[in-house]
Design a protein around this motif. Structure first.
Motif, PDB file in Angstrom:
ATOM      1  N   THR A 140       0.826  -1.204   0.000  1.00 46.36           N
ATOM      2  CA  THR A 140       0.000   0.000   0.000  1.00 46.36           C
ATOM      3  C   THR A 140       0.854   1.245   0.000  1.00 46.36           C
ATOM      4  OG1 THR A 140      -0.057   0.027   2.396  1.00 46.36           O
ATOM      5  CG2 THR A 140      -1.796  -1.183   1.296  1.00 46.36           C
ATOM      6  N   GLY A 141       0.243   2.347  -0.300  1.00 48.53           N
ATOM      7  CA  GLY A 141       0.943   3.632  -0.259  1.00 48.53           C
ATOM      8  C   GLY A 141      -0.052   4.763  -0.317  1.00 48.53           C
ATOM      9  N   PRO A 142       0.238   5.876   0.289  1.00 44.84           N
ATOM     10  CA  PRO A 142      -0.707   7.005   0.324  1.00 44.84           C
ATOM     11  C   PRO A 142      -0.765   7.730  -0.998  1.00 44.84           C
ATOM     12  CG  PRO A 142       1.354   7.611   1.360  1.00 44.84           C
ATOM     13  CD  PRO A 142       1.494   6.181   1.002  1.00 44.84           C
ATOM     14  N   GLY A 143      -1.753   8.581  -1.106  1.00 45.46           N
ATOM     15  CA  GLY A 143      -1.840   9.421  -2.307  1.00 45.46           C
ATOM     16  C   GLY A 143      -3.260   9.552  -2.788  1.00 45.46           C
ATOM     17  N   SER A 144      -3.506  10.521  -3.657  1.00 46.66           N
ATOM     18  CA  SER A 144      -4.823  10.702  -4.263  1.00 46.66           C
ATOM     19  C   SER A 144      -4.722  10.300  -5.718  1.00 46.66           C
ATOM     20  CB  SER A 144      -5.253  12.169  -4.149  1.00 46.66           C
ATOM     21  OG  SER A 144      -4.338  13.004  -4.795  1.00 46.66           O
ATOM     22  N   TYR A 145      -5.873  10.037  -6.325  1.00 49.23           N
ATOM     23  CA  TYR A 145      -5.850   9.432  -7.647  1.00 49.23           C
ATOM     24  C   TYR A 145      -6.799  10.125  -8.616  1.00 49.23           C
ATOM     25  CZ  TYR A 145      -4.153   6.024  -4.382  1.00 49.23           C
ATOM     26  OH  TYR A 145      -3.457   5.424  -3.400  1.00 49.23           O
ATOM     27  N   ASP A 146      -6.348  10.139  -9.872  1.00 49.69           N
ATOM     28  CA  ASP A 146      -7.210  10.579 -10.961  1.00 49.69           C
ATOM     29  C   ASP A 146      -7.172   9.472 -11.996  1.00 49.69           C
ATOM     30  OD1 ASP A 146      -7.148  13.337 -13.341  1.00 49.69           O
ATOM     31  OD2 ASP A 146      -8.607  11.748 -12.942  1.00 49.69           O
ATOM     32  N   MET A 157      -8.589   6.146  -1.441  1.00 44.55           N
ATOM     33  CA  MET A 157      -8.893   7.407  -2.106  1.00 44.55           C
ATOM     34  C   MET A 157      -9.489   8.406  -1.109  1.00 44.55           C
ATOM     35  SD  MET A 157     -10.513   6.309  -5.784  1.00 44.55           S
ATOM     36  CE  MET A 157      -9.499   5.567  -7.047  1.00 44.55           C
ATOM     37  N   VAL A 158      -9.393   9.665  -1.459  1.00 47.18           N
ATOM     38  CA  VAL A 158      -9.959  10.737  -0.612  1.00 47.18           C
ATOM     39  C   VAL A 158     -11.050  11.450  -1.408  1.00 47.18           C
ATOM     40  CG1 VAL A 158      -9.468  12.801   0.716  1.00 47.18           C
ATOM     41  CG2 VAL A 158      -7.744  11.002   0.544  1.00 47.18           C
ATOM     42  N   PRO A 159     -12.324  11.278  -1.048  1.00 45.84           N
ATOM     43  CA  PRO A 159     -12.806  10.371  -0.010  1.00 45.84           C
ATOM     44  C   PRO A 159     -12.777   8.923  -0.487  1.00 45.84           C
ATOM     45  CG  PRO A 159     -14.654  11.347  -1.123  1.00 45.84           C
ATOM     46  CD  PRO A 159     -13.427  12.001  -1.716  1.00 45.84           C
ATOM     47  N   PRO A 160     -12.830   7.939   0.424  1.00 46.13           N
ATOM     48  CA  PRO A 160     -12.786   6.521   0.020  1.00 46.13           C
ATOM     49  C   PRO A 160     -13.980   6.132  -0.839  1.00 46.13           C
ATOM     50  CG  PRO A 160     -12.389   6.785   2.378  1.00 46.13           C
ATOM     51  CD  PRO A 160     -12.881   8.110   1.888  1.00 46.13           C
ATOM     52  N   ASP A 161     -13.710   5.356  -1.877  1.00 48.16           N
ATOM     53  CA  ASP A 161     -14.786   4.812  -2.718  1.00 48.16           C
ATOM     54  C   ASP A 161     -15.038   3.380  -2.238  1.00 48.16           C
ATOM     55  OD1 ASP A 161     -16.541   3.974  -4.631  1.00 48.16           O
ATOM     56  OD2 ASP A 161     -15.331   4.633  -6.347  1.00 48.16           O
ATOM     57  N   VAL A 162     -15.785   3.290  -1.127  1.00 48.61           N
ATOM     58  CA  VAL A 162     -15.926   1.993  -0.461  1.00 48.61           C
ATOM     59  C   VAL A 162     -16.750   1.023  -1.302  1.00 48.61           C
ATOM     60  CG1 VAL A 162     -16.704   0.826   1.635  1.00 48.61           C
ATOM     61  CG2 VAL A 162     -15.713   3.116   1.772  1.00 48.61           C
ATOM     62  N   ASP A 163     -17.775   1.502  -1.966  1.00 48.25           N
ATOM     63  CA  ASP A 163     -18.619   0.594  -2.751  1.00 48.25           C
ATOM     64  C   ASP A 163     -17.834  -0.060  -3.889  1.00 48.25           C
ATOM     65  OD1 ASP A 163     -20.842   1.040  -1.171  1.00 48.25           O
ATOM     66  OD2 ASP A 163     -21.516   2.755  -2.375  1.00 48.25           O
ATOM     67  N   ALA A 187     -13.387  -2.600   4.773  1.00 47.53           N
ATOM     68  CA  ALA A 187     -14.363  -1.849   3.972  1.00 47.53           C
ATOM     69  C   ALA A 187     -15.670  -1.675   4.734  1.00 47.53           C
ATOM     70  CB  ALA A 187     -14.596  -2.562   2.645  1.00 47.53           C
ATOM     71  N   TYR A 188     -16.157  -2.750   5.353  1.00 45.33           N
ATOM     72  CA  TYR A 188     -17.407  -2.644   6.122  1.00 45.33           C
ATOM     73  C   TYR A 188     -17.234  -1.757   7.353  1.00 45.33           C
ATOM     74  CZ  TYR A 188     -20.035  -6.022   3.365  1.00 45.33           C
ATOM     75  OH  TYR A 188     -20.712  -6.642   2.353  1.00 45.33           O
ATOM     76  N   LEU A 189     -16.041  -1.732   7.918  1.00 44.76           N
ATOM     77  CA  LEU A 189     -15.794  -0.843   9.049  1.00 44.76           C
ATOM     78  C   LEU A 189     -15.895   0.618   8.609  1.00 44.76           C
ATOM     79  CD1 LEU A 189     -15.111  -0.962  12.067  1.00 44.76           C
ATOM     80  CD2 LEU A 189     -12.691  -0.822  11.437  1.00 44.76           C
ATOM     81  N   LEU A 190     -15.384   0.920   7.383  1.00 43.77           N
ATOM     82  CA  LEU A 190     -15.518   2.277   6.848  1.00 43.77           C
ATOM     83  C   LEU A 190     -16.983   2.645   6.630  1.00 43.77           C
ATOM     84  CD1 LEU A 190     -12.597   2.448   4.248  1.00 43.77           C
ATOM     85  CD2 LEU A 190     -12.812   3.803   6.346  1.00 43.77           C
ATOM     86  N   LYS A 191     -17.773   1.664   6.253  1.00 41.13           N
ATOM     87  CA  LYS A 191     -19.204   1.897   6.033  1.00 41.13           C
ATOM     88  C   LYS A 191     -19.995   1.881   7.335  1.00 41.13           C
ATOM     89  CE  LYS A 191     -21.368  -0.121   2.647  1.00 41.13           C
ATOM     90  NZ  LYS A 191     -21.810   0.959   1.772  1.00 41.13           N
TER      91      LYS A 191
END
Length: 842
Positions: free
Chosen positions: A256-262, A702-708, A734-738
């Protein structure tokens, strides 16, 4: 929230590969005979001595003759070893099996003799009893008043005694025959039951159990044709299963690694043109790679063919000398009989020798004329047709050897055609001429006539069973025809007969052991195969192929990486440019975790590639560089593999290469490109679990997370592998984020069952309990974490918070104080604030 993600793999692609029981009625027969005899003896009490002696002597003689005949008949059936090759189990114990068979025959003969002996003893007892009774009757006999009545009684007594003896013999034979028949029927029924059980095991793909059953039958009868055929079928089925289950590649885990994505992909106007040029370049490179690969295979085949040809020529030369000496001895013995025969032999030999001189000088036409003159002198006065057969075979042998040496294809064909003609004439004159059969077999080999080649070699071996060379070539042909049990037997015979005194004999000896190893490997006998390979390089220390096969066997069947690496390095000491050994040695080093040496092996391969494209070696080098955290170099070779992946045909291999490129791209910080590549992996291999896991993690980050979206990939991975720890742990994340704590707890529990000692998933589980308000269970899990890992400092703070929520301030203070004692500088202000809340204020 702790996140779990696939780490780089530590593995790289592995690319290369009744008896019958004796009648129990023996004793019964004896007892029955004695009982019957006693009754008859009582009835014949008044018999005269002379009558008893006469009758008993005749029956005893008949019994003895029957016994001798039976003994001779039995003795004429010793177990003779056949030349037919046995199966995997019988060949290893061939000698002991023959001895066992012979012992059983002798035992059966002895038991039959015992029955006959018992019958004879019964007859003696009858004789003794009747003799005593007769003497007693004579002593007390009253004077005879009626001679006719006495004669009638005498005849009746004789008939009674003869009947008693005859009944005793018949009963004994009946019991003996019934025991043998019953035993034979029982043995045959047991054999059929074992075969049916083995077939059922084969239907259920339980091949090892089936093989064990068949081996028990072959130990009893190595030449059982039905069982041998079933065993060969079983071996093929097992080999097919192993090939289907074999994995030709390994997969790399991500990090894993941090960062935002396009994730939008920018395209340009020149992309189509660039792609077209790239496709053309790849096509050209692929064609060049295929041509180079074909050229390399051709050169290697030519080198091996030349080496085999030289070894064969040398072996044939030695064989020729031995046969020449034998022939001269036979001719000298024949010539001793008279001068006329001696002159005829000398004339034929002189003409053949003149033909040989012409042939060696390259004058083939004159040589053929001389040979024709020689055969015109045949047959001679004596020693026919064997003498003519030997001369035809001698000429055929000379022509065959010349054909093998000849470079001109047309001349070679003429010589070979004449060699075959003379060999056929030799067989017509003497069907037992082994040399002629061997030449016909070699011609069939050249013509790719596998059936004729095997048949002729079997005739050569049959007529010259002491010729190691014939057994060697028969083994090769049987091995090519996938008759592995027979091939194993032939190679074993060649090894036993080979004196291994000259260099040529040693070469054939080593080759026999090497091929025996390959055959045993096909028969799923890894220990026997390993021993054979070691024998091969023991005879010829420069036998690189034997070391290579040893390395593969140690790695695959014995999981001995150190031994395999040692054997690979021996190959490389003999052949430094052996590409297979370099690649496989690199993979073995990678499996052992020695990435630096693995890197060296793969770089040596790449240095020798030239223009050849080898995406798998680029891939392997990238993986070992990645595992050494050499990300820049890893990305470079991952890109090389990606750009040349179209050389490969299998989509799964292409997916593996794209995955490695995605992994390196993500590690280098280009998240958008990495997501695109991971999706490309799934187009090539929709079941690629690791790509789905990594995509799920990246969408959660991702910021914000795309949990779905993350859950869509992770649940897909779960359907592929429900027992995967990473899948269950990350679905829980993922369910914890939701804030779906029920599902989060369930998946964390699944993950904890898979890895009971993993503290990370237990901390996640405790957090899910805490956020759901289940402080009691949260406290239990946090205590487990601290007991399992006393240095899990965050767990002390989280546990103290749970205790505060449960109004257990004393326990909370205890855990916070314990943390201060262990790590005073850890989250100091937070620990102090919590202590202030739990300690009573003054």
């Amino acid at each position: 929230m702790a996140k779990s993600k696939e780490s780089a793999e530590k593995k790289t692609v592995k690319k290369s590969s009744a008896s019958s029981k004796e009648a129990a009625s023996k004793t019964t027969g004896k007892a029955a005979s004695k009982k019957t005899t006693d009754k008859k003896a009582a009835a014949a009490k008044t018999k005269t001595e002379s009558s008893v002696k006469k009758s008993t002597t005749k029956k005893a003689a008949a019994t003895k003759t029957s016994k001798d005949s039976e003994s001779k008949k039995t003795a004429s059936k010793p177990a003779t070893s056949k030349k037919t090759p046995s199966n995997a189990a019988a060949s290893v114990k061939k000698t002991s099996t023959q001895k066992e068979t012979s012992r059983k025959n002798v035992t059966q003969t002895k038991r039959k003799d015992d029955v006959s002996r018992q019958i004879e003893e019964s007859n003696r007892e009858i004789y003794a009893l009747l003799q005593n009774n007769s003497q007693s009757n004579l002593y007390y006999q009253q004077p005879v008043n009626n001679p006719q009545e006495d004669a009638k009684k005498k005849r009746m007594r004789n008939i009674a005694v003869a009947s008693a003896v005859l009944i005793a013999i018949i009963l004994g034979l009946i019991f003996l025959i019934r025991g043998c028949v019953n035993s034979s029927k029982s043995g045959n029924k047991e054999r059929q039951n074992i075969i049916r059980l083995a077939e059922k095991y084969m239907e259920k793909e339980q091949y090892d159990s089936a093989m064990d059953l068949l081996n028990t039958l072959l130990i009893q009868d190595p030449d059982d044709k039905e069982v041998n055929e079933l065993l060969d079928k079983l071996i093929e089925l097992k080999a097919a299963q192993e090939r289907a289950n074999a994995a030709n590649f390994t997969v790399i885990n991500g990090q894993t690694g941090p960062g935002s994505y396009d994730i939008n992909i920018d395209t340009s106007a020149f992309k189509e043109t660039f792609d077209s040029m790239s496709r053309e370049l790849n096509a050209a490179n692929e064609a060049n790679a295929k041509n180079q690969e074909q050229l390399n295979r051709l050169l290697e085949a030519q080198r091996q063919e030349e080496k085999d040809r030289q070894a064969q020529a040398q072996a044939l030369e030695q064989q020729k000398k031995a046969e020449e000496a034998k022939r001269k001895a036979e001719e000298e013995e024949l010539a001793k009989q008279n001068k006329q025969v001696q002159a005829e032999i000398q004339k034929v030999n002189e003409l053949i020798q003149q033909g040989n001189s012409k042939l060696n000088a390259g004058n083939q036409q004159d040589a053929l004329k001389k040979y024709k003159e020689a055969v015109a002198c045949l047959p001679i006065s004596q020693g026919e047709p064997k003498f003519s057969g030997s001369k035809y075979a001698e000429i055929a042998s000379n022509l065959y050897e010349a054909a093998e040496r000849e470079k001109n294809p047309d001349t070679k064909a003429v010589l070979m055609q004449n060699a075959v003609t003379y060999a056929q004439k030799a067989v017509e004159k003497d069907p037992a001429n082994a040399k002629a059969h061997f030449i016909l077999a070699m011609n069939a080999e050249n013509s790719k006539d596998a059936v004729t080649a095997e048949n002729e070699l079997e005739l050569a071996v049959k007529n010259d069973p002491n010729n190691y060379l014939y057994y060697y070539y028969l083994g090769r042909r049987q091995q090519i025809n996938k008759k592995y049990s027979q091939a194993r037997s032939s190679y074993t015979s060649s090894i036993k007969l080979n004196p291994s005194s000259s260099e040529t004999e040693k070469d054939i000896h080593a080759s026999s052991y090497f091929n025996l190893g390959l055959t045993c490997n096909r028969l799923s006998l890894p220990k026997d195969a390993l021993a054979a390979f070691r024998k091969a390089y023991g005879i010829n220390p420069q036998h690189a192929k034997a070391y290579l096969e040893e390395a593969r066997l140690l790695r695959k069947s014995f999981n001995d990486l150190d031994g395999a690496i040692n054997a690979y390095n021996k190959v490389l000491n003999i052949e430094p440019d052996n590409m297979s050994a370099l690649k496989e040695c690199g993979s073995a080093y990678a499996e052992a975790g020695n990435y630096a040496k693995a890197e060296n092996c793969f770089r040596r391969v790449i240095a020798k590639l030239g223009t050849t494209q080898d995406p798998m070696t680029y891939y392997n080098l990238s993986t070992v560089l990645y595992n050494q955290t050499k990300v820049t170099d890893a990305l470079k070779y991952a890109l090389e593999a990606y750009n040349t992946k179209d050389v490969l045909k299998a989509s799964a291999e292409k997916a593996m290469i794209v995955y490695q490129y995605a992994l390196c791209t993500e590690k280098s910080g280009d998240k958008t490109a990495a997501i695109s590549l991971y999706k490309e992996v799934l187009t090539l291999n929709p079941s690629h679990t690791k790509a789905k896991i990594n995509l799920g993690i990246m969408f959660m980050e991702m910021v914000p997370p795309d949990v779905d979206t993350a859950l869509s990939f992770l649940t897909g991975a779960y359907q592929e592998d429900k027992t995967n720890f990473e899948v269950n742990n990350n679905i829980g994340n993922a369910y914890l984020l939701k804030k779906d704590y029920t599902n989060a707890v369930n998946y964390y529990l699944n993950a904890s069952k898979i890895r009971p000692k993993d503290t990370e998933v237990k901390i996640n589980l405790a957090k899910a309990y805490t956020e759901s308000g289940d402080f009691d269970n949260a406290k239990i899990i946090y205590v487990e974490v601290i007991n399992q890992n006393p240095n899990s400092y965050d767990a002390y703070i989280d546990l103290a918070k749970v205790c505060i929520a449960l109004k257990d301030t004393i326990s909370a203070e205890g855990y916070l104080t314990a943390l201060q004692n262990k790590k005073p500088e850890y989250r100091t202000s937070e620990v102090k604030a919590l202590l202030d809340t739990v300690r009573p204020k003054n």
